[in-house]
Design a protein around this motif. Structure first.
Motif, PDB file in Angstrom:
ATOM      1  N   LYS A 160       0.746  -1.365  -0.124  1.00  0.00           N
ATOM      2  CA  LYS A 160      -0.056   0.085   0.302  1.00  0.00           C
ATOM      3  C   LYS A 160       0.567   1.398  -0.149  1.00  0.00           C
ATOM      4  O   LYS A 160       0.810   2.179  -0.242  1.00  0.00           O
ATOM      5  N   TYR A 161       1.547   1.413   1.061  1.00  0.00           N
ATOM      6  CA  TYR A 161       3.466   2.301   0.708  1.00  0.00           C
ATOM      7  C   TYR A 161       3.105   2.499  -0.093  1.00  0.00           C
ATOM      8  O   TYR A 161       3.730   3.886  -0.776  1.00  0.00           O
ATOM      9  N   LYS A 182       1.584   4.241  -3.007  1.00  0.00           N
ATOM     10  CA  LYS A 182       1.119   5.845  -2.772  1.00  0.00           C
ATOM     11  C   LYS A 182       2.261   6.262  -3.157  1.00  0.00           C
ATOM     12  O   LYS A 182       2.269   7.711  -3.921  1.00  0.00           O
ATOM     13  N   ILE A 195      -2.900   2.572   9.164  1.00  0.00           N
ATOM     14  CA  ILE A 195      -3.039   1.842   8.037  1.00  0.00           C
ATOM     15  C   ILE A 195      -4.046   1.232   7.842  1.00  0.00           C
ATOM     16  O   ILE A 195      -4.993   1.261   6.702  1.00  0.00           O
ATOM     17  N   GLU A 196      -4.238   0.361   9.200  1.00  0.00           N
ATOM     18  CA  GLU A 196      -5.661  -0.409   8.625  1.00  0.00           C
ATOM     19  C   GLU A 196      -6.710   0.390   8.033  1.00  0.00           C
ATOM     20  O   GLU A 196      -7.930  -0.152   7.434  1.00  0.00           O
ATOM     21  N   ASN A 197      -6.857   2.363   8.059  1.00  0.00           N
ATOM     22  CA  ASN A 197      -7.867   2.733   7.740  1.00  0.00           C
ATOM     23  C   ASN A 197      -7.652   3.692   6.385  1.00  0.00           C
ATOM     24  O   ASN A 197      -7.825   4.520   6.046  1.00  0.00           O
ATOM     25  N   ASN A 198      -6.303   3.296   5.936  1.00  0.00           N
ATOM     26  CA  ASN A 198      -5.783   3.948   5.057  1.00  0.00           C
ATOM     27  C   ASN A 198      -5.219   5.203   5.332  1.00  0.00           C
ATOM     28  O   ASN A 198      -4.868   5.805   4.014  1.00  0.00           O
ATOM     29  N   VAL A 242      -1.553   6.578   5.201  1.00  0.00           N
ATOM     30  CA  VAL A 242      -0.572   5.204   4.980  1.00  0.00           C
ATOM     31  C   VAL A 242       0.414   5.831   5.083  1.00  0.00           C
ATOM     32  O   VAL A 242       1.666   6.192   5.798  1.00  0.00           O
ATOM     33  N   ASP A 276      -1.733  11.670   4.438  1.00  0.00           N
ATOM     34  CA  ASP A 276      -2.983  11.590   4.482  1.00  0.00           C
ATOM     35  C   ASP A 276      -3.790  12.306   5.711  1.00  0.00           C
ATOM     36  O   ASP A 276      -4.381  12.086   5.748  1.00  0.00           O
TER      37      ASP A 276
END
Length: 268
Positions: free
Chosen positions: A90-91, A94, A228-231, A233, A237
């Motif tokens: 995910k990182y 981004k 991180i779980e909730n985006n 990251v 953000d």
């Protein structure tokens, strides 16, 4: 000669030049780097664990400027994205977005023999990449030829159906010379720690200030995982919502969220 016990258990000589250069690399001028080095050197015993040395360095950097303490924390911050690899995927997606790529995470792609789950599909102009993210959550480990061969094997199969797809290996650690040599021979793009020199993982991060939330020193394991779980990251953000909204979404104490945001402002 003072010595350092590495994570691997290996004992090495304390390297003055390496420390000074690492301080210069995060933007500190030569004279200040020398002064910080001397303050650190005066505090360490003849034998010290690498983690304890790191804590002393960060403590001295905080006195100089919080942003430098956090930048010095970058490598450890990426390890803290673990213990598993999905947050790192995910990182990196981004990071790619900051460089103009469109990305799809965890896409299944059919090869000639098998179907494969691909960590990231990245698209920019006419370029199409399938990206394998190899995450290590322990220091001292390198990605090696076995990882590159795995990436190559998957790519060869997929390329029979989609010849326009290119291969890209991304890792948060260094990669062995053998792995680099094979990847270059087979046109596999690599992004690793310190490689390639001008487009290494840390350079891509620093050039666009795409720091992970785990770089923020007032956080902890629980806070990082909830973010991180909730985006949430990357530090950018944290500026997409009001602190109260982030607290409600993540169930993290509002004052802690405000502290994180104040820290993040030092890195933008």
């Amino acid at each position: 000669m003072k010595k350092v016990i590495k994570k691997t258990g290996i004992i090495e000589d304390f390297d003055e030049n390496k420390l000074i250069q690492s301080l210069i690399n995060i933007g500190i001028d030569d004279e200040t780097a020398q002064k910080i080095f001397q303050k650190v050197y005066d505090q360490i015993p003849n034998l010290i664990r690498a983690d304890d040395l790191w804590k002393i360095i960060v403590k001295e950097l905080k006195k100089y400027h919080l942003s430098f303490a956090m930048k010095y924390n970058l490598k450890k911050a990426i390890y803290k994205l673990g213990p598993w690899g999905f947050p790192f995927e995910k990182y990196f997606a981004k990071i790619l977005a900051a460089y103009g790529y469109e990305t799809i995470i965890n896409e299944w792609i059919e090869g000639n023999c098998l179907s494969y789950e691909t960590d990231i599909v990245a698209i920019k102009g006419d370029e199409r990449y399938i990206i394998e993210c190899k995450f290590h959550n322990q220091e001292g480990i390198k990605s090696d030829i076995k990882t590159v061969l795995y990436v190559f094997g998957k790519w060869i199969d997929v390329k029979e159906k989609y010849p326009y797809l290119k291969s890209w290996l991304v890792t948060n650690t260094k990669i062995t010379d053998e792995g680099i040599k094979f990847a270059e021979c087979k046109n596999i793009r690599i992004t690793a720690w310190k490689h390639p020199p001008n487009e290494s993982l840390e350079k891509l991060i620093e050039n666009k200030f795409i720091y992970p939330v785990t770089i923020l020193l007032s956080g902890n394991k629980f806070i990082y995982s909830k973010l991180i779980e909730n985006n949430f990251v990357i530090i950018q953000d944290l500026f997409r919502y009001k602190p109260e909204e982030i607290s409600k979404i993540t169930q993290i104490d509002l004052n802690k969220i405000k502290n994180l945001i104040e820290e993040a402002k030092n890195l933008t």
